[in-house]
Design a protein around this motif. Structure first.
Motif, mmCIF file in Angstrom:
data_model
loop_
_atom_site.group_PDB
_atom_site.id
_atom_site.type_symbol
_atom_site.label_atom_id
_atom_site.label_comp_id
_atom_site.label_asym_id
_atom_site.label_seq_id
_atom_site.Cartn_x
_atom_site.Cartn_y
_atom_site.Cartn_z
ATOM 1 N N GLY B 32 37.808 66.166 3.508
ATOM 2 C CA GLY B 32 37.181 66.281 4.829
ATOM 3 C C GLY B 32 38.131 66.805 5.881
ATOM 4 O O GLY B 32 39.357 66.692 5.750
ATOM 5 N N ARG B 33 37.563 67.378 6.914
ATOM 6 C CA ARG B 33 38.353 67.931 8.022
ATOM 7 C C ARG B 33 39.147 66.820 8.729
ATOM 8 O O ARG B 33 38.634 65.726 8.934
ATOM 9 N N GLY B 34 40.399 67.151 9.039
ATOM 10 C CA GLY B 34 41.232 66.223 9.791
ATOM 11 C C GLY B 34 41.814 65.088 8.957
ATOM 12 O O GLY B 34 42.388 64.154 9.506
ATOM 13 N N ARG B 35 41.657 65.166 7.646
ATOM 14 C CA ARG B 35 42.186 64.097 6.792
ATOM 15 C C ARG B 35 43.575 64.490 6.267
ATOM 16 O O ARG B 35 43.924 65.674 6.215
ATOM 17 N N ILE B 36 44.341 63.499 5.865
ATOM 18 C CA ILE B 36 45.574 63.752 5.119
ATOM 19 C C ILE B 36 45.297 63.249 3.714
ATOM 20 O O ILE B 36 45.151 62.056 3.488
ATOM 21 N N LEU B 188 44.900 69.109 12.222
ATOM 22 C CA LEU B 188 45.095 69.764 10.932
ATOM 23 C C LEU B 188 44.588 68.909 9.778
ATOM 24 O O LEU B 188 44.658 67.682 9.836
ATOM 25 N N THR B 189 44.112 69.572 8.760
ATOM 26 C CA THR B 189 43.823 68.879 7.505
ATOM 27 C C THR B 189 45.020 69.132 6.597
ATOM 28 O O THR B 189 45.492 70.264 6.506
ATOM 29 N N ILE B 190 45.509 68.088 5.968
ATOM 30 C CA ILE B 190 46.681 68.236 5.103
ATOM 31 C C ILE B 190 46.314 67.779 3.694
ATOM 32 O O ILE B 190 45.793 66.673 3.515
#
Lengths: 289, 314
Positions: B32-36, B188-190
């Motif tokens: 998902g967007r914005g997840r690490i 950011l998504t990492i």
């Protein structure tokens, strides 16, 4: 595409190893000039005697035999400097273009960026083709320059009694113009060598392997061209080295332009095939390293 | 920060074979967007192969992969400028300076403001050494430069293969802080693979555990930890008898001793019951504290279960 080309140019000409080849060629041209300068008197005496003998002894041969134009002419005639030295340098540079980047992992970094693989190959090809031409022109240029310094100017007197070509006296400027054509045509040969090396470089994982296979290919081609077997003569018209040798005939007193055009077509074909092969291979290659 | 709205990375049945060996075997992932997102697994589990497929460096034999909505590898170029990547060991032109390397890579991404290069060098702590040849960098410095080049294009997604390898403890803390900053400040998504499970537990919001090319567990780190076996550390006056009593209880799955303490694994939230039953058996309970499995313990349990399942299948 332009970005990829600028990146390649920057990488290529910032690498110290790029200049090692030019130094080697300068040293080789220096050796030829040194040998010519040392042997100038003996060579002139022998040459005059041979010319006089060929004319039936009715003429007095006077004047300067050894001049600056002799050096690039001798380098081309010797074949070894171009066909082995320059070709090897070109094969090493172009052979490492993709393979060395693959083995040290920079190809992975490069291809993770938003750049087409085709553009990467084209950029590397342009840089290596330019390098190949510059190497051969550098060899001829340095040879000529050193020739002017140590032998001085003058018409080109070229003897080819052993090869049945007699002797040739070419006015200085005309000789330099013809030599420029001959070196430019050999530049095309070197572009073909670079293309083949680049193509192999796209398929293997080590630059030494790519360079080695390219040089082996040239040696095999050269060997097939001189083996005195009738059955092998059929392949002669298709060999790269056959056409590379043809380019020297631009210096003949009456060059066979049809043959030279055919050689340009074949050598150009080898260059194009190498480039297209490189593009096809890299586009299909899995980057595992 | 918004939760999973649209997956930034999505794979369905992703498969990759090398000869007869299947490196990635029908892998399903959703990031998902914005997840690490931590991608965990033993050596040879297919982590690096998956990352290479996501970057378009390897072609899958089956299934599909989408990155930022673009099908990979066919549409990779459409989104490659929005993805930063560090695939395995960082590789640079060693005869060039760190800054020069970044300039060249920036040029391939359509160019970038020199101030952005200053910015990323500052972020990874390489500003002082930017003009040194990369050949003179330590492994940790190359790793930092690798992170810098991944951040260079101001990506929406960064894909990192073992980004902590070679970093010293100080570096680990800095990278951890950097990732949290990138997620919180820049959204950011990492997506990262790592062997350092403690680091993953501290950094990541989500994980997927892979073995033999398949995902064997995926989910939010918090959920995984909370759903893991509940445990209790107990200090009692009579340890041998306490072991006997605990082992006889129906909600106890395992009993271990450690430094004079009893570690009891429970099948549910039964800590109060455990206290009652131990006291009821005449034992004096001096201390009782709930304990949770770490990500490392969960990972090792999953690996053991996977091995057992593999053995049983054979």
């Amino acid at each position: 595409m332009l970005a990829a080309l600028r990146v390649e140019l920057s990488k290529f000409y910032r690498h110290r190893a790029t200049y090692a080849g030019f130094l080697l060629l300068a040293a080789m041209a220096g050796l030829v000039v040194y040998g010519a300068a040392q042997d100038a008197r003996g060579h002139e005496r022998r040459a005059k005697a041979e010319i006089q003998a060929s004319l039936g002894g009715d003429f007095i041969v006077a004047g300067k035999i050894m001049s600056a134009a002799f050096v690039p002419r001798a380098i081309l005639a010797a074949k070894l400097p171009v066909f082995v030295f320059v070709a090897s340098l070109v094969a090493m540079a172009a052979g490492g273009a993709i393979a060395s980047e693959y083995s040290n992992g920079t190809l992975r970094t490069l291809l993770s960026r938003p750049v087409r693989r085709t553009y990467v190959v084209l950029a590397k090809w342009l840089v290596n083709a330019g390098h190949a031409v510059s190497l051969i022109l550098f060899l001829g240029g340095v040879g000529t320059a050193l020739g002017y310094i140590f032998l001085g100017g003058g018409d080109l007197v070229w003897l080819d009694f052993a090869g049945g070509g007699g002797f040739q006296i070419v006015p200085e400027l005309e000789a330099l113009r013809e030599l420029t054509y001959a070196y430019l045509l050999q530049g095309l040969s070197m572009i073909a060598v670079a293309s083949i090396a680049l193509c192999i470089s796209c398929a293997v994982g080590r630059s030494a392997t790519a360079a080695g296979i390219t040089v082996a290919f040239l040696l095999l081609s050269g060997m097939l061209g001189v083996l005195p077997f009738e059955s092998l003569e059929k392949v002669h018209p298709y060999l790269l080295t056959t056409h590379m040798s043809t380019f020297e005939h631009v210096l003949d007193s009456a060059p066979e332009w049809g043959e030279i055009r055919r050689a340009v077509f074949w050598v150009g074909g080898y260059a194009a095939a190498g480039l297209l092969g490189a593009i096809a291979i890299l586009n299909r290659r899995e980057i595992q390293c | 920060m918004s939760d999973t709205i649209e997956p930034v990375i999505r794979t369905r049945g992703l498969t990759k074979r090398f000869g007869r060996r299947t490196a990635v075997d029908g892998l399903d992932l959703e990031v998902g967007r914005g997840r690490i997102f931590g991608f965990l697994g033993p050596n040879g589990a297919g982590k690096s192969t998956t990352i290479r497929m996501l970057l378009g460096l390897l072609r899958p034999h089956g299934g599909e992969a989408y990155v930022l909505g673009a099908r990979i590898p066919a549409e990779r170029l459409r989104v490659a400028g929005r993805v930063g990547a560090l695939a395995e060991a960082p590789a640079f032109y060693e005869y060039l300076s760190g800054r020069r390397n970044l300039e060249l890579l920036a040029r391939l991404s359509g160019g970038c403001d020199p101030r952005r290069i200053d910015e990323v060098l500052e972020l990874v702590g390489l500003r002082e050494r930017q003009h040194d040849r990369v050949g003179a960098y330590s492994h940790g410095m190359k790793q930092r430069l690798g992170l810098a080049q991944a951040l260079l294009p101001k990506p929406e997604l960064i894909i990192l293969d073992e980004p902590a390898t070679g970093l010293d403890p100080q570096g680990l803390v800095e990278v951890r802080g950097l990732m949290a900053h990138l997620r919180d400040a820049e959204g950011l998504t990492i997506f990262l693979s790592s062997h350092l499970l403690h680091e993953v537990e501290l950094i990541c919001t989500d994980v997927a555990v892979v073995a033999q090319g398949r995902v064997i567990r995926t989910g939010r780190v918090d959920d995984l930890l909370s759903r893991s076996t509940a445990q209790a550390d107990v200090q009692v006056d009579d340890l041998p008898r306490a072991i006997q009593v605990a082992e006889a209880l129906p909600y106890v799955s395992a009993v271990q001793t450690q430094d004079g303490w009893l570690r009891v694994s429970l099948t549910g939230e039964m800590i109060a019951d455990l206290n009652r039953d131990l006291v009821g058996a005449g034992l004096r309970v001096a201390a009782l504290s709930p304990a949770r499995s770490s990500l490392e313990e969960i990972y090792l349990t999953l690996m053991a279960e996977n091995r057992d399942a593999g053995g049983a299948a054979r």
